[in-house]
Design a protein around this motif. Structure first.
Motif, PDB file in Angstrom:
ATOM      1  N   MET A 247       0.845  -1.191   0.000  1.00 48.57           N
ATOM      2  CA  MET A 247       0.000   0.000   0.000  1.00 48.57           C
ATOM      3  C   MET A 247       0.882   1.243   0.000  1.00 48.57           C
ATOM      4  O   MET A 247       1.825   1.348   0.797  1.00 48.57           O
ATOM      5  N   THR A 248       0.574   2.179  -0.888  1.00 45.74           N
ATOM      6  CA  THR A 248       1.384   3.384  -1.033  1.00 45.74           C
ATOM      7  C   THR A 248       0.509   4.578  -1.397  1.00 45.74           C
ATOM      8  O   THR A 248      -0.624   4.426  -1.837  1.00 45.74           O
ATOM      9  N   HIS A 249       1.053   5.781  -1.203  1.00 48.31           N
ATOM     10  CA  HIS A 249       0.510   7.036  -1.705  1.00 48.31           C
ATOM     11  C   HIS A 249      -0.990   7.191  -1.436  1.00 48.31           C
ATOM     12  O   HIS A 249      -1.819   7.218  -2.340  1.00 48.31           O
ATOM     13  N   HIS A 250      -1.281   7.301  -0.152  1.00 50.59           N
ATOM     14  CA  HIS A 250      -2.688   7.431   0.233  1.00 50.59           C
ATOM     15  C   HIS A 250      -2.762   8.047   1.625  1.00 50.59           C
ATOM     16  O   HIS A 250      -1.864   7.866   2.447  1.00 50.59           O
ATOM     17  N   ASP A 251      -3.869   8.737   1.913  1.00 53.71           N
ATOM     18  CA  ASP A 251      -4.047   9.360   3.216  1.00 53.71           C
ATOM     19  C   ASP A 251      -4.669   8.367   4.195  1.00 53.71           C
ATOM     20  O   ASP A 251      -3.976   7.754   5.001  1.00 53.71           O
ATOM     21  N   LYS A 252      -5.962   8.158   4.142  1.00 54.56           N
ATOM     22  CA  LYS A 252      -6.679   7.328   5.110  1.00 54.56           C
ATOM     23  C   LYS A 252      -6.735   5.894   4.597  1.00 54.56           C
ATOM     24  O   LYS A 252      -7.645   5.495   3.886  1.00 54.56           O
ATOM     25  N   PHE A 277       3.425  -1.418   4.332  1.00 55.55           N
ATOM     26  CA  PHE A 277       2.856  -0.073   4.305  1.00 55.55           C
ATOM     27  C   PHE A 277       3.987   0.869   3.905  1.00 55.55           C
ATOM     28  O   PHE A 277       4.863   1.179   4.708  1.00 55.55           O
ATOM     29  N   GLY A 278       3.962   1.325   2.643  1.00 56.52           N
ATOM     30  CA  GLY A 278       5.111   1.976   2.051  1.00 56.52           C
ATOM     31  C   GLY A 278       4.989   3.477   1.919  1.00 56.52           C
ATOM     32  O   GLY A 278       4.265   4.146   2.662  1.00 56.52           O
ATOM     33  N   GLU A 279       5.674   3.996   0.916  1.00 53.10           N
ATOM     34  CA  GLU A 279       5.853   5.432   0.800  1.00 53.10           C
ATOM     35  C   GLU A 279       4.537   6.159   0.548  1.00 53.10           C
ATOM     36  O   GLU A 279       3.608   5.647  -0.043  1.00 53.10           O
ATOM     37  N   GLY A 280       4.484   7.395   1.060  1.00 54.97           N
ATOM     38  CA  GLY A 280       3.353   8.269   0.780  1.00 54.97           C
ATOM     39  C   GLY A 280       2.104   7.997   1.588  1.00 54.97           C
ATOM     40  O   GLY A 280       1.037   8.506   1.248  1.00 54.97           O
ATOM     41  N   LEU A 281       2.193   7.211   2.669  1.00 53.54           N
ATOM     42  CA  LEU A 281       1.025   6.943   3.506  1.00 53.54           C
ATOM     43  C   LEU A 281       0.988   7.916   4.684  1.00 53.54           C
ATOM     44  O   LEU A 281       2.024   8.330   5.195  1.00 53.54           O
TER      45      LEU A 281
END
Length: 406
Positions: A247-252, A277-281
């Motif tokens: 999972m990447t690049h997301h807010d909620k 749980f990767g980048e941009g979270l």
């Protein structure tokens, strides 16, 4: 040194990292851990090392990925689930359905050969794809019970429109799909079975929305950049496993529980295992309410606000995860207690057992640690956190080729 050899050395280093640190007194152990984390979580290295998963200690992958005839034994996957969603059989007992048409022109009368036509059928089906395809859904993909969407052997993207809805159905497996850039849908007629269609109001824009669903398993998917949550489970959903996803690049990222007052979610049981749980979270990995949640052997390499949070007295059992705090000085805390004063949340049962905290990360535990609560929140045995790098190395969609181990 070649790239392949270099990444293999990194892989071995992650396996034996504790030993290496203890035998190198001249080095700062935390700096060594940070450097290994940085390298091992590089996307290229993670994907190149995917084939080394066999024997990694990941019980799901070790159940099926070493089989060179996986393509002929697809439905065996259904026997490899773990955690609270371990009894999700999907379409194991049904026929293979081949999707050969990426179009979704008519959500009321879908054409045979489309994904929508497959998922609304009454009988169990194991749904696969004839080739690589990008499916831009016109409306939510409303699934019927006893279905598996299996993307192995093709590059399948559900993107650019509304995405997957699992509403009041049971026994669903979603495996090997790229789910991203999901939008809201609704104010339209949508078919949910061969004999029924109805009016849908505006959807949230989740990647996977589980609404009153049970026995659901989402495995080896790559998810990013959706309107609302990547995976949300609400309204009495239970018996769910979310595993091996990237999972990447997301807010909620992940909401588990409808509201603090929706008491049916007290029965919710969710396993979150072996995910990266990767980048941009930013937050909600997951955010929990009321139920029982086992967060085990995941790799958290980025968050901006917090990693694990909740409200309304959920039981959270965090075991064997690796938490790498961001480099700023404001977001080191893994946990967030929401919508309650400390006088209340200090009694909620949240524990961290065997987690690896890196770069100043810390977990605020609470509650008396009642054995009965944690027994209900346990769904499988945790491996040591030092092995998280190898256990999650192939998180996300896999590049499976016919005739060789996946």
């Amino acid at each position: 040194m070649t790239n392949t050899l270099f990444t293999f050395v990194l892989f071995l280093f992650s396996l034996f990292m504790p030993t290496l640190i203890s035998s190198s007194p001249l080095q700062n152990p935390e700096l060594v851990v940070q450097e290994v984390n940085r390298k091992i979580n590089a996307s290229v290295a993670r994907r190149n090392l995917g084939y080394l998963s066999c024997g990694s200690g990941n019980p799901i992958d070790d159940c099926w990925r070493c089989d060179s005839k996986w393509e002929k034994n697809r439905q065996r996957l259904a026997d490899c689930a773990i955690g609270f969603g371990k009894n999700a059989i999907g379409g194991r007992d049904g026929k293979i359905y081949i999707v050969n048409d990426a179009n979704d022109d008519n959500p009321v009368n879908p054409k045979p050969g489309t994904l929508r036509h497959a998922v609304i059928q009454v009988e169990p089906l194991w749904i696969i794809f004839a080739r690589d395809m990008v499916i831009k859904l016109k409306e939510e993909l409303i699934m019927n019970s006893f279905k598996t969407i299996d993307g192995r052997g093709a590059s399948v993207h559900i993107a650019g429109g509304p995405c997957i809805t699992i509403q009041y159905v049971t026994n669903i497996i979603i495996h090997g799909i790229n789910i991203h850039d999901c939008k809201q849908g609704g104010n339209a007629m949508v078919r949910d079975s061969p004999r029924h269609f109805g009016w849908r109001t505006i959807s949230d824009g989740d990647g996977v929305s589980i609404f009153g669903g049970s026995h659901v398993w989402v495995d080896h998917c790559s998810l990013s950049n959706c309107k609302d949550g990547l995976i949300d489970a609400i309204h009495g959903s239970t018996a769910i496993t979310i595993s091996n996803n990237y999972m990447t690049h997301h807010d909620k990222v992940m909401l588990l529980g409808h509201s603090d007052s929706y008491t049916q979610d007290k029965n919710m049981q969710v396993t979150i295992a072996f995910n990266h749980f990767g980048e941009g979270l930013v937050q909600r990995m997951p955010r929990c309410r009321l139920g029982y949640f086992h967060v085990v052997n995941n790799d958290y390499t980025h968050w901006e606000m917090y990693a694990i949070g909740g409200s309304a007295n959920p039981t959270i059992n965090s075991q064997g995860n690796r938490f790498v705090a961001p480099n700023n000085r404001f977001s080191k805390e893994v946990t967030k207690y929401e919508d309650a004063a400390e006088s209340k949340w200090k009694h909620w049962n949240w524990r961290s057992e065997g987690d690896l905290m890196v770069n100043g990360a810390f977990f605020t535990a609470s509650g008396g640690g009642a054995s009965s609560s944690y027994a209900r929140a346990s769904s499988l045995s945790a491996r040591p956190s030092s092995l998280v790098g190898s256990i999650t190395i192939a998180a996300g969609t896999l590049n499976c080729k016919k005739g060789s181990p996946c």
